[in-house]
Write a protein that holds these residues in place. Structure first.
Motif, PDB file in Angstrom:
ATOM      1  N   ASP A   1      -3.059 -10.899  -6.818  1.00  0.00           N
ATOM      2  CA  ASP A   1      -4.180 -10.980  -5.876  1.00  0.00           C
ATOM      3  C   ASP A   1      -5.325 -11.810  -6.457  1.00  0.00           C
ATOM      4  O   ASP A   1      -5.663 -11.686  -7.646  1.00  0.00           O
ATOM      5  CB  ASP A   1      -4.718  -9.582  -5.561  1.00  0.00           C
ATOM      6  CG  ASP A   1      -3.829  -8.805  -4.617  1.00  0.00           C
ATOM      7  OD1 ASP A   1      -2.834  -9.375  -4.144  1.00  0.00           O
ATOM      8  OD2 ASP A   1      -4.127  -7.629  -4.358  1.00  0.00           O
TER       9      ASP A   1
ATOM     10  N   CYS B   1      -4.562  -5.474  -2.613  1.00  0.00           N
ATOM     11  CA  CYS B   1      -4.861  -5.744  -1.205  1.00  0.00           C
ATOM     12  C   CYS B   1      -4.088  -4.820  -0.276  1.00  0.00           C
ATOM     13  O   CYS B   1      -4.503  -4.590   0.862  1.00  0.00           O
ATOM     14  CB  CYS B   1      -4.573  -7.203  -0.868  1.00  0.00           C
ATOM     15  SG  CYS B   1      -2.832  -7.691  -0.991  1.00  0.00           S
TER      16      CYS B   1
ATOM     17  N   GLU C   1      -6.157 -11.765  -1.274  1.00  0.00           N
ATOM     18  CA  GLU C   1      -4.706 -11.555  -1.267  1.00  0.00           C
ATOM     19  C   GLU C   1      -3.950 -12.601  -2.095  1.00  0.00           C
ATOM     20  O   GLU C   1      -4.524 -13.341  -2.876  1.00  0.00           O
ATOM     21  CB  GLU C   1      -4.194 -11.430   0.167  1.00  0.00           C
ATOM     22  CG  GLU C   1      -4.912 -10.312   0.938  1.00  0.00           C
ATOM     23  CD  GLU C   1      -4.300  -9.982   2.277  1.00  0.00           C
ATOM     24  OE1 GLU C   1      -3.539 -10.796   2.833  1.00  0.00           O
ATOM     25  OE2 GLU C   1      -4.564  -8.866   2.779  1.00  0.00           O
TER      26      GLU C   1
ATOM     27  N   ASN D   1      -4.326  -2.375   6.383  1.00  0.00           N
ATOM     28  CA  ASN D   1      -3.161  -3.135   5.930  1.00  0.00           C
ATOM     29  C   ASN D   1      -1.877  -2.376   6.238  1.00  0.00           C
ATOM     30  O   ASN D   1      -0.904  -2.936   6.757  1.00  0.00           O
ATOM     31  CB  ASN D   1      -3.285  -3.417   4.429  1.00  0.00           C
ATOM     32  CG  ASN D   1      -2.279  -4.439   3.935  1.00  0.00           C
ATOM     33  OD1 ASN D   1      -1.083  -4.282   4.120  1.00  0.00           O
ATOM     34  ND2 ASN D   1      -2.772  -5.490   3.287  1.00  0.00           N
TER      35      ASN D   1
END
Length: 298
Positions: A123, A27, A268, A33
């Motif tokens: 994840d 993720c 996530e 991110n």
């Protein structure tokens, strides 16, 4: 010595080019991110030849790095990180290393890395098709939650996020955080990431959706596609827990309306939190992506 910097929008093109060659579905491995959480996790990036190298941590003794992501001489890029760590006098730790990259570093360094795994950092990756349909016996309770929501709130609707409703999403999150402990830094860090997401929503190529009830936004979700085109990463999902079925319906409606071009959706980690783990496991992930910490002992 490698030089690291805070991600800027101008970096997106070269970072995305490197991420095209990523060999895992972490993720963390999206530009959004890296950009939106840069303050919270002290995320910094380095452009080494045709590789992206990520560093997290406030102080040198806390630094951890990604594997080199890109194309070229993988061993040379690892050597460059190790040389920087030695020069700066701190350990070389790789965060979030997956099994495919474990094999690569072992081929370069034999047993010079000690690797440990913490399932709180794994994840949760789901089939988009299954998340959209929720068909089958194991999703019976999810379908019931959605049916109850629709009966209780008949004037509900779904819409995608754009400039017309971003302010409503921010207002919803502001209200939510005001009901939490305002002294909790975790909430304030997340709120900063949320604000970054909405401020640069278009530039970061984010995708989101909202649920309205009686005209008001009551739930929202935001994420972005990985550059491999196969996996979508959900960054935020907020809904009122007292509104039974709100989380379930925003999840399904967003998947049906926005994610059908992907094969997987990464929702996530659970961070070892029991309630979050129970919620994520209730959707039966297809992949529980093992992510470890590799420490160099050379």
């Amino acid at each position: 010595m490698l030089e690291f910097k805070k991600a800027e929008l101008a970096d997106k093109m070269w970072v995305d080019e490197c991420l095209l060659h990523c060999e895992s579905y972490n993720c963390e491995y999206t530009f959004g991110n890296l950009f939106i959480w840069s303050t919270s996790y002290f995320t910094r990036i380095c452009h080494y030849k045709d590789f992206l190298i990520i560093r997290w941590g406030r102080e040198p003794e806390d630094y951890s790095y990604s594997v080199p992501i890109g194309q070229g001489d993988f061993r040379e890029a690892l050597d460059a990180i190790i040389a920087t760590c030695i020069d700066e006098g701190h350990p070389f730790r790789i965060y979030g290393i997956t099994e495919s990259y474990v094999a690569k570093i072992k081929s370069c360094y034999d047993d010079k890395f000690t690797i440990t795994f913490d399932d709180g950092n794994f994840d949760y990756i789901y089939s988009v098709e299954k998340m959209a349909s929720l068909s089958g016996k194991k999703y019976h309770s999810k379908r019931n939650h959605i049916s109850n929501f629709k009966r209780t709130y008949p004037d509900w609707s779904f819409e995608t996020i754009d400039e017309s409703n971003i302010d409503e999403c921010i207002a919803l999150h502001t209200k939510w955080i005001e009901e939490k402990d305002e002294n909790d830094s975790d909430y304030s860090f997340e709120f900063e990431a949320v604000l970054n997401s909405f401020q640069y929503f278009k530039e970061l190529e984010l995708v989101g959706g909202v649920i309205r009830v009686d005209g008001d936004v009551v739930a929202y979700t935001v994420g972005e596609g990985m550059k491999n085109g196969k996996c979508f990463v959900t960054h935020f999902e907020k809904a009122p827990p007292e509104m039974n079925g709100a989380y379930t319906i925003i999840n399904q409606e967003f998947t049906k309306n926005c994610l059908m071009s992907y094969e997987w959706v990464n929702r996530e980690e659970d961070l070892g939190l029991e309630g979050l783990r129970k919620a994520k496991q209730s959707y039966y992930p297809e992949i529980w992506l093992k992510k470890g910490l590799a420490v160099y002992n050379g």
